[in-house]
Design a protein around this motif. Sequence first.
Motif, PDB file in Angstrom:
ATOM      1  N   ALA A 189     -16.034  40.702  -5.818  1.00 59.62           N
ATOM      2  CA  ALA A 189     -16.291  39.690  -6.839  1.00 59.62           C
ATOM      3  C   ALA A 189     -17.568  40.007  -7.606  1.00 59.62           C
ATOM      4  CB  ALA A 189     -16.398  38.311  -6.201  1.00 59.62           C
ATOM      5  N   GLU A 190     -17.520  39.834  -8.902  1.00 57.25           N
ATOM      6  CA  GLU A 190     -18.679  40.067  -9.756  1.00 57.25           C
ATOM      7  C   GLU A 190     -19.738  38.981  -9.526  1.00 57.25           C
ATOM      8  OE1 GLU A 190     -20.757  41.781 -13.231  1.00 57.25           O
ATOM      9  OE2 GLU A 190     -19.354  42.493 -11.707  1.00 57.25           O
ATOM     10  N   GLU A 191     -20.999  39.397  -9.477  1.00 61.09           N
ATOM     11  CA  GLU A 191     -22.093  38.425  -9.463  1.00 61.09           C
ATOM     12  C   GLU A 191     -22.235  37.885 -10.883  1.00 61.09           C
ATOM     13  OE1 GLU A 191     -23.752  37.359  -6.760  1.00 61.09           O
ATOM     14  OE2 GLU A 191     -22.435  38.634  -5.549  1.00 61.09           O
ATOM     15  N   LEU A 192     -22.146  36.577 -11.047  1.00 63.67           N
ATOM     16  CA  LEU A 192     -22.020  35.988 -12.372  1.00 63.67           C
ATOM     17  C   LEU A 192     -23.352  35.892 -13.119  1.00 63.67           C
ATOM     18  CD1 LEU A 192     -19.475  33.125 -11.599  1.00 63.67           C
ATOM     19  CD2 LEU A 192     -19.023  35.388 -12.593  1.00 63.67           C
ATOM     20  N   ASP A 193     -23.292  36.251 -14.397  1.00 66.40           N
ATOM     21  CA  ASP A 193     -24.419  36.105 -15.313  1.00 66.40           C
ATOM     22  C   ASP A 193     -24.220  34.785 -16.050  1.00 66.40           C
ATOM     23  OD1 ASP A 193     -26.235  36.158 -17.368  1.00 66.40           O
ATOM     24  OD2 ASP A 193     -25.780  38.196 -18.027  1.00 66.40           O
ATOM     25  N   HIS A 194     -24.962  33.763 -15.676  1.00 68.63           N
ATOM     26  CA  HIS A 194     -24.758  32.432 -16.240  1.00 68.63           C
ATOM     27  C   HIS A 194     -25.079  32.368 -17.731  1.00 68.63           C
ATOM     28  CE1 HIS A 194     -24.768  29.967 -12.244  1.00 68.63           C
ATOM     29  NE2 HIS A 194     -23.968  31.017 -12.196  1.00 68.63           N
TER      30      HIS A 194
ATOM     31  N   ALA B  85     -20.705  20.215  -8.586  1.00 63.62           N
ATOM     32  CA  ALA B  85     -19.884  21.428  -8.631  1.00 63.62           C
ATOM     33  C   ALA B  85     -20.715  22.690  -8.490  1.00 63.62           C
ATOM     34  CB  ALA B  85     -19.082  21.471  -9.925  1.00 63.62           C
ATOM     35  N   THR B  86     -22.028  22.539  -8.545  1.00 61.59           N
ATOM     36  CA  THR B  86     -22.913  23.690  -8.351  1.00 61.59           C
ATOM     37  C   THR B  86     -23.457  23.760  -6.925  1.00 61.59           C
ATOM     38  OG1 THR B  86     -24.977  22.570  -8.983  1.00 61.59           O
ATOM     39  CG2 THR B  86     -23.604  23.430 -10.766  1.00 61.59           C
ATOM     40  N   THR B  87     -23.028  22.827  -6.075  1.00 59.62           N
ATOM     41  CA  THR B  87     -23.551  22.770  -4.707  1.00 59.62           C
ATOM     42  C   THR B  87     -22.466  23.008  -3.663  1.00 59.62           C
ATOM     43  OG1 THR B  87     -23.208  20.370  -4.490  1.00 59.62           O
ATOM     44  CG2 THR B  87     -25.284  21.098  -5.474  1.00 59.62           C
ATOM     45  N   LEU B  88     -21.323  23.514  -4.078  1.00 59.62           N
ATOM     46  CA  LEU B  88     -20.203  23.714  -3.151  1.00 59.62           C
ATOM     47  C   LEU B  88     -20.574  24.707  -2.059  1.00 59.62           C
ATOM     48  CD1 LEU B  88     -17.373  23.751  -5.814  1.00 59.62           C
ATOM     49  CD2 LEU B  88     -17.754  21.980  -4.084  1.00 59.62           C
ATOM     50  N   ALA B  89     -20.180  24.388  -0.835  1.00 52.78           N
ATOM     51  CA  ALA B  89     -20.644  25.147   0.332  1.00 52.78           C
ATOM     52  C   ALA B  89     -20.276  26.620   0.275  1.00 52.78           C
ATOM     53  CB  ALA B  89     -20.089  24.511   1.610  1.00 52.78           C
ATOM     54  N   HIS B  90     -19.127  26.951  -0.302  1.00 56.77           N
ATOM     55  CA  HIS B  90     -18.693  28.350  -0.281  1.00 56.77           C
ATOM     56  C   HIS B  90     -19.499  29.209  -1.242  1.00 56.77           C
ATOM     57  CE1 HIS B  90     -16.657  27.539  -4.099  1.00 56.77           C
ATOM     58  NE2 HIS B  90     -16.469  28.843  -4.217  1.00 56.77           N
ATOM     59  N   ASP B  91     -20.158  28.581  -2.250  1.00 57.85           N
ATOM     60  CA  ASP B  91     -20.850  29.363  -3.274  1.00 57.85           C
ATOM     61  C   ASP B  91     -21.865  28.479  -3.994  1.00 57.85           C
ATOM     62  OD1 ASP B  91     -21.611  31.231  -5.157  1.00 57.85           O
ATOM     63  OD2 ASP B  91     -19.810  30.999  -6.403  1.00 57.85           O
ATOM     64  N   LYS B  92     -22.952  28.164  -3.305  1.00 54.13           N
ATOM     65  CA  LYS B  92     -23.964  27.313  -3.911  1.00 54.13           C
ATOM     66  C   LYS B  92     -24.596  28.030  -5.103  1.00 54.13           C
ATOM     67  CE  LYS B  92     -24.976  24.650   0.246  1.00 54.13           C
ATOM     68  NZ  LYS B  92     -25.997  24.207   1.226  1.00 54.13           N
ATOM     69  N   GLY B  93     -24.598  27.325  -6.235  1.00 51.90           N
ATOM     70  CA  GLY B  93     -25.144  27.917  -7.443  1.00 51.90           C
ATOM     71  C   GLY B  93     -24.125  28.673  -8.262  1.00 51.90           C
ATOM     72  N   ASN B  94     -22.848  28.668  -7.835  1.00 53.99           N
ATOM     73  CA  ASN B  94     -21.782  29.359  -8.580  1.00 53.99           C
ATOM     74  C   ASN B  94     -22.174  30.802  -8.889  1.00 53.99           C
ATOM     75  OD1 ASN B  94     -21.767  26.302 -10.342  1.00 53.99           O
ATOM     76  ND2 ASN B  94     -20.242  26.842  -8.801  1.00 53.99           N
ATOM     77  N   THR B  95     -22.536  31.530  -7.844  1.00 48.95           N
ATOM     78  CA  THR B  95     -23.002  32.900  -8.037  1.00 48.95           C
ATOM     79  C   THR B  95     -21.867  33.901  -8.213  1.00 48.95           C
ATOM     80  OG1 THR B  95     -23.073  33.373  -5.653  1.00 48.95           O
ATOM     81  CG2 THR B  95     -25.048  32.406  -6.649  1.00 48.95           C
ATOM     82  N   PHE B  96     -20.672  33.584  -7.686  1.00 49.83           N
ATOM     83  CA  PHE B  96     -19.547  34.521  -7.826  1.00 49.83           C
ATOM     84  C   PHE B  96     -18.232  33.827  -8.155  1.00 49.83           C
ATOM     85  CE2 PHE B  96     -19.953  33.494  -3.287  1.00 49.83           C
ATOM     86  CZ  PHE B  96     -18.672  33.076  -2.962  1.00 49.83           C
TER      87      PHE B  96
ATOM     88  N   MET C  88     -12.217  30.278 -10.340  1.00 49.27           N
ATOM     89  CA  MET C  88     -12.019  31.449 -11.192  1.00 49.27           C
ATOM     90  C   MET C  88     -13.054  32.507 -10.797  1.00 49.27           C
ATOM     91  SD  MET C  88     -11.467  29.524 -14.889  1.00 49.27           S
ATOM     92  CE  MET C  88     -12.903  28.437 -14.709  1.00 49.27           C
ATOM     93  N   VAL C  89     -12.587  33.727 -10.605  1.00 54.45           N
ATOM     94  CA  VAL C  89     -13.449  34.825 -10.159  1.00 54.45           C
ATOM     95  C   VAL C  89     -13.245  36.025 -11.082  1.00 54.45           C
ATOM     96  CG1 VAL C  89     -13.922  36.447  -8.272  1.00 54.45           C
ATOM     97  CG2 VAL C  89     -13.340  34.066  -7.756  1.00 54.45           C
ATOM     98  N   ILE C  90     -14.337  36.654 -11.477  1.00 57.43           N
ATOM     99  CA  ILE C  90     -14.265  37.923 -12.205  1.00 57.43           C
ATOM    100  C   ILE C  90     -14.356  39.048 -11.191  1.00 57.43           C
ATOM    101  CG2 ILE C  90     -15.409  39.429 -13.888  1.00 57.43           C
ATOM    102  CD1 ILE C  90     -16.447  36.936 -15.286  1.00 57.43           C
ATOM    103  N   LEU C  91     -13.466  40.018 -11.284  1.00 59.87           N
ATOM    104  CA  LEU C  91     -13.473  41.147 -10.362  1.00 59.87           C
ATOM    105  C   LEU C  91     -14.553  42.153 -10.759  1.00 59.87           C
ATOM    106  CD1 LEU C  91     -11.509  41.112  -7.992  1.00 59.87           C
ATOM    107  CD2 LEU C  91     -10.600  39.868  -9.940  1.00 59.87           C
ATOM    108  N   LYS C  92     -15.259  42.642  -9.765  1.00 61.29           N
ATOM    109  CA  LYS C  92     -16.309  43.629 -10.022  1.00 61.29           C
ATOM    110  C   LYS C  92     -15.719  44.882 -10.671  1.00 61.29           C
ATOM    111  CE  LYS C  92     -19.729  43.684  -7.242  1.00 61.29           C
ATOM    112  NZ  LYS C  92     -20.636  43.825  -6.058  1.00 61.29           N
ATOM    113  N   ALA C  93     -14.462  45.189 -10.373  1.00 61.32           N
ATOM    114  CA  ALA C  93     -13.822  46.382 -10.925  1.00 61.32           C
ATOM    115  C   ALA C  93     -13.335  46.189 -12.361  1.00 61.32           C
ATOM    116  CB  ALA C  93     -12.636  46.789 -10.038  1.00 61.32           C
TER     117      ALA C  93
END
Length: 348
Positions: free
Chosen positions: A95-100, A113-124, A258-263
């Motif tokens: 998964a791509e590390e997201l550029d906000h 929605a920015t505090t979800l346990a699986h991805d706090k801060g919506n990083t990926f 929604m996830v952007i693939l690193k590839a």
Amino acid sequence: MVGISCRAVAIAGMALGLTAFAASADPLVISNWDGYLAPDAIKQFNEATGNSAELVLHATNEEIMGKLIAAKGKGYDVVFVSSPFAEVLHNLGLAEELDHSKLPNLKNLYPEATTLAHDKGNTFSVPYTWGTTGLCYRSDLTPAPTSWNDLLKPTDALKGKTTMLATDRWLLAAGFLSEGYSVNETDKAKLQQTRDLLIAAKKTLLAYDDTTFYSKLVSGEAQLVQAWDGWCNYGITENPQIKYVIPKEGSDLWVDTMVILKASEHKDAAYAFINSMLDGKTHRWAAENILYKVPNKAAMEGLDPALLQKYPNMTMTPAELLKHEQLRDVGAAQRDYSRTVSEIMAAN
């Protein structure tokens, strides 16, 4: 979720508000469940950006994950997957590390929605829809349920008139919650205890059903079913006597992302697409037509009050949703989950 029903929908124009950029010769590939985007979403995105995006469908999280892992993400740019699977993609480095800075419409999301346990801060990952899993029932045929045990240990009058979800995480979650366990439980003894409970419950079921359970409620063939809240709403559409309740033991919090693939070789286009989905009017389509709650404040505030009155579970606030435990990646224990569910399905 494991999929979405195809529904005839009418859609208003989408205000994408995008800056056009040079399109690649190869299309932007977006993988999603059927019916999870507005019918003309891709067309309008392409017209607004000059891109040549195309939509490919997957039926289940497991299906697309198998393809992504085998290809190391190559051939895909944006994928819609449930949060535990987004977490797996991140843990595998796919998964791509997201550029906000490239997702200005993130401002439309609720703070929760920015505090979800699986991805706090919506990083990926970026949340697209969220909700609960509970009990959907015919209020004119059976008393209102209050506990998961009303489903797992039904009265004689309800035996043969109930259904459960067959997908690993949600089938086990019902058992875990009834026992007071985490929906991400990995203790082998507790998993075995839950297996035995669900094998006993199997003998009382009409069916395991992930796709037509609400139709069984409409026809009266079933009276009480395990259901995702949005899918219960499909039944309510056809019969207002159908109701939804979260049992006293609680629910899981499910999140589709929604996830952007690193590839991905089309990163700018991928960011533009996700940003377009976060537009208030565009994201509102999902709530209005899929009948799922969306984590977009601008979208939810634009809903017709009559819609919320008809589908009461859509009025749950983000704070109320986050009281429930989110489904997470359970790592190596997923093999135990799959084996346990196979044993339940094979049991007489």
